[in-house]
Design a protein around this motif. Structure first.
Motif, short mmCIF file in Angstrom:
data_model
loop_
_atom_site.label_atom_id
_atom_site.label_comp_id
_atom_site.label_asym_id
_atom_site.label_seq_id
_atom_site.Cartn_x
_atom_site.Cartn_y
_atom_site.Cartn_z
N ASP A 85 0.84 -1.19 0.00
CA ASP A 85 0.00 0.00 0.00
C ASP A 85 0.88 1.24 0.00
N ASP A 86 0.50 2.23 -0.82
CA ASP A 86 1.33 3.42 -0.94
C ASP A 86 1.03 4.48 0.10
N ARG A 87 0.11 4.18 1.03
CA ARG A 87 -0.13 5.12 2.11
C ARG A 87 1.01 5.07 3.12
N GLY A 88 1.14 6.12 3.95
CA GLY A 88 2.22 6.18 4.92
C GLY A 88 2.10 5.09 5.98
N LEU A 89 3.23 4.80 6.60
CA LEU A 89 3.29 3.82 7.67
C LEU A 89 2.84 4.47 8.97
N VAL A 90 1.91 3.83 9.69
CA VAL A 90 1.46 4.33 10.99
C VAL A 90 2.27 3.61 12.07
N GLU A 91 3.02 4.36 12.86
CA GLU A 91 3.77 3.79 13.96
C GLU A 91 2.95 3.90 15.24
N VAL A 92 2.86 2.80 15.98
CA VAL A 92 2.06 2.73 17.19
C VAL A 92 2.99 2.54 18.39
N PRO A 93 3.26 3.59 19.17
CA PRO A 93 4.09 3.42 20.37
C PRO A 93 3.40 2.48 21.36
N THR A 94 4.11 1.44 21.80
CA THR A 94 3.49 0.39 22.59
C THR A 94 4.36 0.02 23.78
N ILE A 95 3.74 -0.08 24.94
CA ILE A 95 4.39 -0.64 26.13
C ILE A 95 3.93 -2.08 26.25
N TYR A 96 4.87 -3.00 26.16
CA TYR A 96 4.54 -4.43 26.18
C TYR A 96 4.54 -4.94 27.62
N ASP A 97 3.43 -4.76 28.29
CA ASP A 97 3.30 -5.21 29.68
C ASP A 97 1.93 -5.86 29.92
N GLY A 98 1.35 -6.46 28.87
CA GLY A 98 0.00 -7.00 28.96
C GLY A 98 -0.11 -8.18 29.91
N ALA A 99 -1.31 -8.34 30.45
CA ALA A 99 -1.56 -9.38 31.44
C ALA A 99 -1.39 -10.79 30.88
N ASP A 100 -1.51 -10.95 29.56
CA ASP A 100 -1.42 -12.28 28.95
C ASP A 100 -0.10 -12.50 28.22
N LEU A 101 0.87 -11.61 28.41
CA LEU A 101 2.13 -11.72 27.67
C LEU A 101 2.84 -13.04 27.96
N GLU A 102 2.87 -13.45 29.22
CA GLU A 102 3.55 -14.71 29.55
C GLU A 102 2.81 -15.91 28.96
N GLN A 103 1.49 -15.85 28.94
CA GLN A 103 0.73 -16.95 28.35
C GLN A 103 0.99 -17.06 26.85
N VAL A 104 1.06 -15.92 26.18
CA VAL A 104 1.39 -15.92 24.75
C VAL A 104 2.79 -16.49 24.54
N ALA A 105 3.72 -16.12 25.40
CA ALA A 105 5.09 -16.64 25.29
C ALA A 105 5.11 -18.17 25.41
N ARG A 106 4.34 -18.71 26.34
CA ARG A 106 4.29 -20.16 26.47
C ARG A 106 3.69 -20.79 25.22
N HIS A 107 2.66 -20.15 24.67
CA HIS A 107 2.00 -20.70 23.48
C HIS A 107 2.94 -20.67 22.28
N TRP A 108 3.76 -19.64 22.18
CA TRP A 108 4.70 -19.51 21.07
C TRP A 108 6.02 -20.24 21.33
N HIS A 109 6.19 -20.79 22.54
CA HIS A 109 7.45 -21.44 22.92
C HIS A 109 8.61 -20.45 22.83
N MET A 110 8.37 -19.27 23.39
CA MET A 110 9.35 -18.20 23.41
C MET A 110 9.44 -17.61 24.80
N THR A 111 10.45 -16.77 25.01
CA THR A 111 10.47 -15.92 26.18
C THR A 111 9.59 -14.70 25.90
N THR A 112 9.21 -13.98 26.95
CA THR A 112 8.42 -12.76 26.72
C THR A 112 9.21 -11.75 25.90
N ARG A 113 10.53 -11.72 26.11
CA ARG A 113 11.38 -10.80 25.34
C ARG A 113 11.33 -11.14 23.85
#
Length: 214
Positions: A85-113
């Motif tokens: 798409d030729d429209r501009g890129l929208v950057e979304v400043p995000t703090i990654y501290d969600g309540a389910d971050l660790e659960q997602v990490a387990r599901h992805w077999h990754m660390t939260t980092r």
């Protein structure tokens, strides 16, 4: 989707007497056809329409004077793979501290980092909008990074929450119930009726999540 006649990939259903619903195989096919429709609108090669609304596997075209004629014509289109798409890129400043971050990490077999690095490294794209004004279903994560919805949805999710469900990322534009997995929070105004356009993210918009310190 490789270049092909839309007759190979589309099922066309009438909706009332002025609209058509085009059914496709999935989000990639929807995106390619949506790009082609908008290109033809800009070039004056599309009949006048009131709205073109993409979804996960459909596109609704409303306000057609002769839907059946359009249905015959669209099956002869050659639809190339969608370009960036030729429209501009929208950057979304995000703090990654969600309540389910660790659960997602387990599901992805990754660390939260590693989850944070994966999510922030991808250039995402808005596939379609819905659920609430300003809410966008954002694609871009690799297929192995899908996640299920929560078994027990929350009764209240704060505005600005960045969340995952299935193949999509979403940002809650206002407080609401929700069953998506919360991984962070973003300081963005997704819907402002006094802004033109009112929504920050529309179908086809490129999105990148930029990590901020907590």
């Amino acid at each position: 989707m490789t270049s092909a006649s839309t007759a190979d990939v589309v099922k066309i259903l009438p909706v009332g007497d002025r609209a058509l619903l085009l059914e496709l195989d999935g989000p990639a096919e929807v995106h390619a056809l949506h790009v082609e429709i908008e290109r033809r609108r800009r070039d004056g090669r599309l009949p006048a329409v009131e709205e073109v609304i993409p979804a996960a596997r459909t596109i609704l075209i409303d306000g057609l004077a002769d839907p059946m004629r359009f249905a015959r014509e669209v099956t002869d289109w050659q639809v190339p793979p969608a370009e960036v798409d030729d429209r501009g890129l929208v950057e979304v400043p995000t703090i990654y501290d969600g309540a389910d971050l660790e659960q997602v990490a387990r599901h992805w077999h990754m660390t939260t980092r590693e989850v944070i690095a994966t999510h922030a490294s991808v250039e995402h794209r808005v596939a379609f909008c819905g659920f609430a004004p300003g809410f966008a279903y954002i694609t871009g994560l690799p297929p192995e990074c899908t996640v299920p919805r929560r078994a027990n949805p929350r009764t209240a999710v704060p505005a600005g929450s960045v969340a995952l469900a299935g193949e999509f990322t979403g940002i809650y534009p206002r407080p609401s119930p929700g069953g998506w997995q919360l991984i962070g929070r973003a300081e963005v105004s997704l819907w402002d009726p006094n802004r033109d356009p009112a929504t920050l993210l529309s179908p086809g918009t490129r999105v990148r999540f930029v990590e901020l310190g907590s």
